[in-house]
Write a protein that holds these residues in place. Structure first.
Motif, mmCIF file in Angstrom:
data_model
loop_
_atom_site.group_PDB
_atom_site.id
_atom_site.type_symbol
_atom_site.label_atom_id
_atom_site.label_comp_id
_atom_site.label_asym_id
_atom_site.label_seq_id
_atom_site.Cartn_x
_atom_site.Cartn_y
_atom_site.Cartn_z
ATOM 1 N N SER A 25 0.835 -1.202 0.000
ATOM 2 C CA SER A 25 0.000 0.000 0.000
ATOM 3 C C SER A 25 0.874 1.259 0.000
ATOM 4 O O SER A 25 0.535 2.257 -0.631
ATOM 5 N N CYS A 30 -1.840 3.430 -2.049
ATOM 6 C CA CYS A 30 -3.281 3.175 -2.001
ATOM 7 C C CYS A 30 -3.656 2.472 -0.693
ATOM 8 O O CYS A 30 -2.782 2.070 0.074
ATOM 9 N N SER A 31 -4.932 2.309 -0.459
ATOM 10 C CA SER A 31 -5.409 1.697 0.799
ATOM 11 C C SER A 31 -5.199 0.188 0.784
ATOM 12 O O SER A 31 -4.986 -0.408 -0.276
ATOM 13 N N THR A 33 -7.407 -2.017 1.237
ATOM 14 C CA THR A 33 -8.504 -2.629 0.466
ATOM 15 C C THR A 33 -8.194 -2.603 -1.017
ATOM 16 O O THR A 33 -8.414 -3.571 -1.737
ATOM 17 N N ALA A 34 -7.628 -1.481 -1.455
ATOM 18 C CA ALA A 34 -7.259 -1.374 -2.881
ATOM 19 C C ALA A 34 -6.166 -2.379 -3.221
ATOM 20 O O ALA A 34 -6.162 -2.949 -4.315
ATOM 21 N N TRP A 36 -5.807 -5.319 -2.039
ATOM 22 C CA TRP A 36 -6.479 -6.599 -2.231
ATOM 23 C C TRP A 36 -7.092 -6.693 -3.626
ATOM 24 O O TRP A 36 -7.007 -7.718 -4.294
ATOM 25 N N LYS A 37 -7.655 -5.574 -4.092
ATOM 26 C CA LYS A 37 -8.261 -5.557 -5.431
ATOM 27 C C LYS A 37 -7.211 -5.787 -6.520
ATOM 28 O O LYS A 37 -7.443 -6.518 -7.477
ATOM 29 N N HIS A 38 -6.054 -5.145 -6.358
ATOM 30 C CA HIS A 38 -4.994 -5.336 -7.361
ATOM 31 C C HIS A 38 -4.496 -6.777 -7.355
ATOM 32 O O HIS A 38 -4.192 -7.344 -8.400
#
Ligand code: BTX
Length: 325
Positions: A25, A30-31, A33-34, A36-38
């Protein structure tokens, strides 16, 4: 994207180890949560990832395809490898390349397969080519050289492959005359050079390369377990085959252009810097008999010179070499 590139670089720098979610992060700005999305996006692309609490993420396996797109993307050559024939399973890429060469395809055309059911070695031996773990590739060349110079292309190929493996893995393979590439004394690459010629004209030289990349010990049948190895076994990490193919084609093209311009001499120097089995006692098995003696080097034509106990220097054009202890 920029984010994807940074993320992959972070994993590459970790050399197969974990990268914490925190670190990612920070790197990407980025956060969590972001992050995890990547990670999920990489998964969808075929990356296998492992997530462990408190440790972070680790790439277990890269997507490893060698079809047209993967080889083309990132290929830096001027002409080699621009025409690609990919198959998921073939008998032998050499056979297909022979047929294509007969039909007149142009120099630099490659045939690659994820699996060979009848992979060929020299002298009717077999080359074990299990599914999706190695590079089974044939390269079609149309050099304007005398027939007797074509064995030099085998030596050139060995240099090109050693350079590519060194660059990609940091491993230091050595060449055993004429066509074996070894790491820690075990065979990681085999090269088979075949010729289409008539009178004194070369129509095509077809260079088959078999490279063990992502196999582990269990992938090899018992009879070759002792003598074979792979980049994965030696380095403890998986490699992307398309990237290795690109690197081989690039170093091949540089050497080949030099060869066509200046002949074998510059290649010979490089070859000698990677070769073993010189200045040692060897046994050479040729079609016309066995020769024992000291390997004293290769001549300017790429022919192996062996000095027998009687002091006679023999020229060896093709043989299996065993190094005496
Ligand atoms: P070679 O005759 O020098 O080596 C063949 C010998 O190597 C076999 O007899 C066996 O002992 C051993 N061997 C077989 N498979 C493997 C393997 N995967 N790894 C290590 N050792 C092995 C070398 O012949 C030339 C091989 C060329 C293979 C390429 S693959 C693409 C192209 N298509 C094709 O059919 N052959 C070439």
């Amino acid at each position: 994207s920029e984010i994807r590139r940074k993320l992959l670089e972070a994993f590459r720098d970790a050399k197969g180890g974990y990268v914490s979610g925190q670190k990612i992060s920070e790197l990407l700005g980025c956060s969590r949560t972001a992050v995890w999305k990547h990670i999920e996006e990489l998964r969808k692309e075929g990356y296998e990832l492992e997530a462990i609490r408190k440790k972070g993420y680790r790439i277990v396996k890269m997507p490893d395809k060698i079809s047209d797109n993967e080889i083309r993307l990132g290929l830096e050559t001027n002409r080699l490898g621009h025409d690609i024939y990919y198959y998921d399973q073939v008998d032998s890429t050499q056979t297909i390349a022979q047929e294509l060469a007969n039909k007149g395809v142009k120099e630099g055309t490659i045939v690659v397969a994820d699996e060979q059911t009848g992979g060929r070695g020299r002298m009717a031996r077999t080359w074990y080519s299990p599914k999706e773990t190695g590079i089974w590739m044939s390269l079609i060349l149309r050099p304007n050289i005398p027939i007797q110079h074509t064995p030099q292309l085998t030596l050139l190929t060995a240099v090109a492959i050693v350079q590519a493996i060194e660059e990609i893995s940091g491993l230091s393979p050595v060449i055993k005359w004429p066509n074996d590439i070894l790491i820690n004394g075990k065979k990681v690459v085999g090269i088979l050079t075949e010729l289409q010629a008539e009178a004194d004209r070369v129509h095509a030289v077809i260079i088959g390369m078999g490279i063990n990349v992502n196999q582990n010990q269990d992938h090899f049948p018992d009879h070759i377990k002792e003598i074979a190895t792979s980049l994965y076994i030696e380095k403890g990490k998986y490699f992307t085959r398309a990237e290795i193919i690109q690197k081989i084609l690039l170093s091949f093209e540089r050497l080949y252009d030099q060869f066509l311009k200046d002949g074998f001499k510059p290649i010979k120097l490089l070859w000698e810097s990677y070769a073993i089995s010189l200045k040692q006692m060897i046994t050479a098995r040729t079609l016309s008999g066995t020769i024992r003696g000291k390997a004293i080097g290769i001549n300017d034509e790429g022919v192996l010179l062996v000095q027998t106990e009687e002091g006679e220097v023999k020229h060896i054009y093709s043989a299996d070499i065993e190094i005496s202890k």
